[in-house]
Design a protein around this motif. Structure first.
Motif, PDB file in Angstrom:
ATOM      1  N   GLU A  43      46.646  -5.845  80.364  1.00 33.88           N
ATOM      2  CA  GLU A  43      47.178  -7.177  80.632  1.00 33.88           C
ATOM      3  C   GLU A  43      48.629  -7.280  80.179  1.00 33.88           C
ATOM      4  N   TYR A  44      48.949  -6.601  79.061  1.00 35.29           N
ATOM      5  CA  TYR A  44      50.308  -6.640  78.523  1.00 35.29           C
ATOM      6  C   TYR A  44      50.771  -5.220  78.199  1.00 35.29           C
ATOM      7  N   LEU A  45      52.040  -4.930  78.489  1.00 41.03           N
ATOM      8  CA  LEU A  45      52.722  -3.743  77.997  1.00 41.03           C
ATOM      9  C   LEU A  45      53.730  -4.184  76.946  1.00 41.03           C
ATOM     10  N   LEU A  46      53.697  -3.507  75.790  1.00 38.18           N
ATOM     11  CA  LEU A  46      54.590  -3.847  74.685  1.00 38.18           C
ATOM     12  C   LEU A  46      55.678  -2.790  74.604  1.00 38.18           C
ATOM     13  N   ASP A  47      56.845  -3.098  75.136  1.00 38.78           N
ATOM     14  CA  ASP A  47      57.964  -2.157  75.213  1.00 38.78           C
ATOM     15  C   ASP A  47      58.661  -2.059  73.852  1.00 38.78           C
ATOM     16  N   LEU A  48      58.658  -0.865  73.266  1.00 43.97           N
ATOM     17  CA  LEU A  48      59.253  -0.655  71.940  1.00 43.97           C
ATOM     18  C   LEU A  48      60.610   0.035  71.994  1.00 43.97           C
ATOM     19  N   ASN A  49      61.166   0.183  73.179  1.00 41.54           N
ATOM     20  CA  ASN A  49      62.375   0.984  73.342  1.00 41.54           C
ATOM     21  C   ASN A  49      63.612   0.373  72.689  1.00 41.54           C
ATOM     22  N   ARG A  50      63.617  -0.928  72.451  1.00 41.86           N
ATOM     23  CA  ARG A  50      64.813  -1.549  71.856  1.00 41.86           C
ATOM     24  C   ARG A  50      64.794  -1.523  70.333  1.00 41.86           C
ATOM     25  N   ILE A  51      63.753  -0.962  69.736  1.00 39.99           N
ATOM     26  CA  ILE A  51      63.615  -0.977  68.278  1.00 39.99           C
ATOM     27  C   ILE A  51      64.205   0.312  67.710  1.00 39.99           C
ATOM     28  N   GLY A  52      65.435   0.216  67.230  1.00 38.99           N
ATOM     29  CA  GLY A  52      66.153   1.401  66.778  1.00 38.99           C
ATOM     30  C   GLY A  52      65.513   2.111  65.607  1.00 38.99           C
ATOM     31  N   ASP A  53      64.818   1.376  64.746  1.00 39.32           N
ATOM     32  CA  ASP A  53      64.194   1.989  63.570  1.00 39.32           C
ATOM     33  C   ASP A  53      63.251   3.118  63.953  1.00 39.32           C
ATOM     34  N   LEU A  54      62.611   3.012  65.101  1.00 45.02           N
ATOM     35  CA  LEU A  54      61.616   4.002  65.511  1.00 45.02           C
ATOM     36  C   LEU A  54      62.245   5.331  65.903  1.00 45.02           C
ATOM     37  N   TYR A  55      63.561   5.345  66.098  1.00 46.64           N
ATOM     38  CA  TYR A  55      64.265   6.568  66.504  1.00 46.64           C
ATOM     39  C   TYR A  55      64.979   7.238  65.323  1.00 46.64           C
ATOM     40  N   GLU A  56      64.739   6.749  64.120  1.00 52.44           N
ATOM     41  CA  GLU A  56      65.423   7.288  62.945  1.00 52.44           C
ATOM     42  C   GLU A  56      64.485   8.168  62.120  1.00 52.44           C
ATOM     43  N   TRP A  57      65.069   9.077  61.378  1.00 53.46           N
ATOM     44  CA  TRP A  57      64.293   9.895  60.449  1.00 53.46           C
ATOM     45  C   TRP A  57      65.056  10.037  59.141  1.00 53.46           C
ATOM     46  N   GLU A  58      64.295  10.254  58.080  1.00 47.58           N
ATOM     47  CA  GLU A  58      64.879  10.419  56.755  1.00 47.58           C
ATOM     48  C   GLU A  58      64.323  11.696  56.133  1.00 47.58           C
ATOM     49  N   THR A  59      65.205  12.500  55.577  1.00 46.75           N
ATOM     50  CA  THR A  59      64.792  13.723  54.901  1.00 46.75           C
ATOM     51  C   THR A  59      64.919  13.502  53.405  1.00 46.75           C
ATOM     52  N   GLY A  60      63.767  13.398  52.729  1.00 44.58           N
ATOM     53  CA  GLY A  60      63.756  13.212  51.294  1.00 44.58           C
ATOM     54  C   GLY A  60      63.679  14.532  50.562  1.00 44.58           C
ATOM     55  N   GLU A  61      63.451  14.463  49.268  1.00 43.22           N
ATOM     56  CA  GLU A  61      63.392  15.686  48.463  1.00 43.22           C
ATOM     57  C   GLU A  61      62.203  16.552  48.852  1.00 43.22           C
ATOM     58  N   ASP A  62      61.061  15.912  49.113  1.00 39.58           N
ATOM     59  CA  ASP A  62      59.839  16.668  49.379  1.00 39.58           C
ATOM     60  C   ASP A  62      59.266  16.470  50.769  1.00 39.58           C
ATOM     61  N   SER A  63      59.715  15.446  51.492  1.00 42.65           N
ATOM     62  CA  SER A  63      59.073  15.145  52.772  1.00 42.65           C
ATOM     63  C   SER A  63      60.077  14.576  53.763  1.00 42.65           C
ATOM     64  N   VAL A  64      59.620  14.490  55.004  1.00 43.74           N
ATOM     65  CA  VAL A  64      60.402  13.898  56.086  1.00 43.74           C
ATOM     66  C   VAL A  64      59.642  12.680  56.596  1.00 43.74           C
ATOM     67  N   ARG A  65      60.351  11.569  56.717  1.00 43.96           N
ATOM     68  CA  ARG A  65      59.778  10.377  57.354  1.00 43.96           C
ATOM     69  C   ARG A  65      60.327  10.323  58.769  1.00 43.96           C
ATOM     70  N   LEU A  66      59.462  10.558  59.723  1.00 41.46           N
ATOM     71  CA  LEU A  66      59.844  10.735  61.116  1.00 41.46           C
ATOM     72  C   LEU A  66      59.465   9.489  61.906  1.00 41.46           C
ATOM     73  N   GLY A  67      60.450   8.767  62.423  1.00 45.36           N
ATOM     74  CA  GLY A  67      60.173   7.596  63.230  1.00 45.36           C
ATOM     75  C   GLY A  67      59.284   7.928  64.419  1.00 45.36           C
ATOM     76  N   ALA A  68      58.443   6.988  64.811  1.00 48.34           N
ATOM     77  CA  ALA A  68      57.446   7.255  65.849  1.00 48.34           C
ATOM     78  C   ALA A  68      58.063   7.658  67.178  1.00 48.34           C
ATOM     79  N   SER A  69      59.293   7.225  67.451  1.00 46.00           N
ATOM     80  CA  SER A  69      59.920   7.506  68.743  1.00 46.00           C
ATOM     81  C   SER A  69      61.008   8.572  68.680  1.00 46.00           C
ATOM     82  N   VAL A  70      61.138   9.265  67.551  1.00 46.00           N
ATOM     83  CA  VAL A  70      62.097  10.371  67.488  1.00 46.00           C
ATOM     84  C   VAL A  70      61.704  11.401  68.546  1.00 46.00           C
ATOM     85  N   PRO A  71      62.578  11.734  69.482  1.00 42.27           N
ATOM     86  CA  PRO A  71      62.194  12.626  70.582  1.00 42.27           C
ATOM     87  C   PRO A  71      61.855  14.038  70.093  1.00 42.27           C
TER      88      PRO A  71
END
Length: 296
Positions: A43-71
């Protein structure tokens, strides 16, 4: 079909809370196929393409936080050292066009047993970061994420925001069997990660059971064999009998079906072959690292 286009993460969570049946779409590489073949008509499509946070990643000391839309292409190019298993899996995803659009969040949301990222995420011991407007953020261990055929542990009002993966502390490998060399759904796939810091091995199997799975009995056997032989310290070669037993236990962890891409017996056989080969590759890489450290 209505199209919802939130401009921020907060707006996306609010829209999902108001329309729990809304289907998220980012890369669209899975969702659009289902819609085009009329397998799904939400019934609904929820377009997340305009949400920049989802395309970002952070590399910490022990782990990587990978945004859901990082290609996938970004994972291949930017995170090969930190997430080698996932980078190898990303190489096998479809075509360059799809690798530039698709991300790990889509694989997790669809939860298809044939998703290319799943074996690597299982082997790495990832956590899935999800959120809702009402309850905030929570982390789901990857082992608890897959609940059935194309079903996951998300609540109706939750969205996947990121995946948290520990940086590789040892060699990782990924192998996939398909009916051709590219643009193909996996007949079966296998991921393996050595974790020298904890002296453990983790596996991931795709497209050979109703959900992506680990070969836990195989892991326990190999962990015991490596510990008994002092192999983590002395870098001894893994004997053919140990490799064969590990491969047999990986094959036994499968619960595959017969379909147009392959038979159940072939999938079990192929998983066993991939398990033995990836074990050989990763352990030889680990032994090479041990020799280099010893020379230094």
């Amino acid at each position: 079909m209505d199209f919802l286009r939130p401009a921020s993460w907060e707006e996306a969570l609010a829209a999902k809370a108001e329309h729990p049946t809304a289907v998220p779409i980012a890369g669209g590489t899975d969702v659009m196929v289902e819609i085009n073949f009329d397998h799904r008509r939400p019934e609904y499509l929820l377009d997340l393409n305009r949400i920049g946070d989802l395309y970002e990643w952070e590399t910490g000391e022990d782990s990587v936080r990978l945004g859901a839309s990082v290609p996938y292409s970004t994972i291949m190019e930017q995170l090969r050292a930190e997430l080698p298993g996932l980078a190898l899996a990303s190489h096998t995803v479809a075509s360059p066009q799809i690798r530039n659009r698709g991300g790990v969040g889509g694989n997790l949301g669809t939860a298809s047993p044939a998703g290319d990222a799943h074996p690597a995420l299982l082997a790495a011991g990832a956590e899935v970061e999800v959120a809702s407007a009402a309850r905030g953020t929570r982390l789901i261990p990857i082992d608890d994420f897959y609940t059935g055929v194309k079903r996951n542990a998300l609540q109706p009002d939750e969205l996947i925001r990121a995946v948290r993966v520990k940086k590789a502390d040892g060699p990782q490998q990924y192998s996939k069997v398909g009916t051709r060399n590219a643009m193909v759904i996996a007949v079966c796939a296998f991921g393996l990660a050595l974790h020298p810091e904890t002296r453990t091995v983790r596996t991931g199997i795709g497209s050979a059971a109703p959900t992506p799975v680990r070969a836990k009995a195989a892991e326990e056997f190999l962990n015991a064999a490596l510990a008994e032989g002092g192999c983590w310290d002395n870098g001894k070669i893994i004997t053919p009998s140990v490799a064969k037993q590990f491969a047999d236990l990986c094959a036994a962890a499968c619960n595959p079906i017969d379909d147009v891409r392959g038979t159940a017996s072939y999938r079990r056989h192929a998983v066993g072959v991939m398990a033995r080969r990836t074990l050989t590759w990763t352990w030889e890489s680990y032994r090479g690292t041990r020799r280099t450290e010893g020379a230094a």
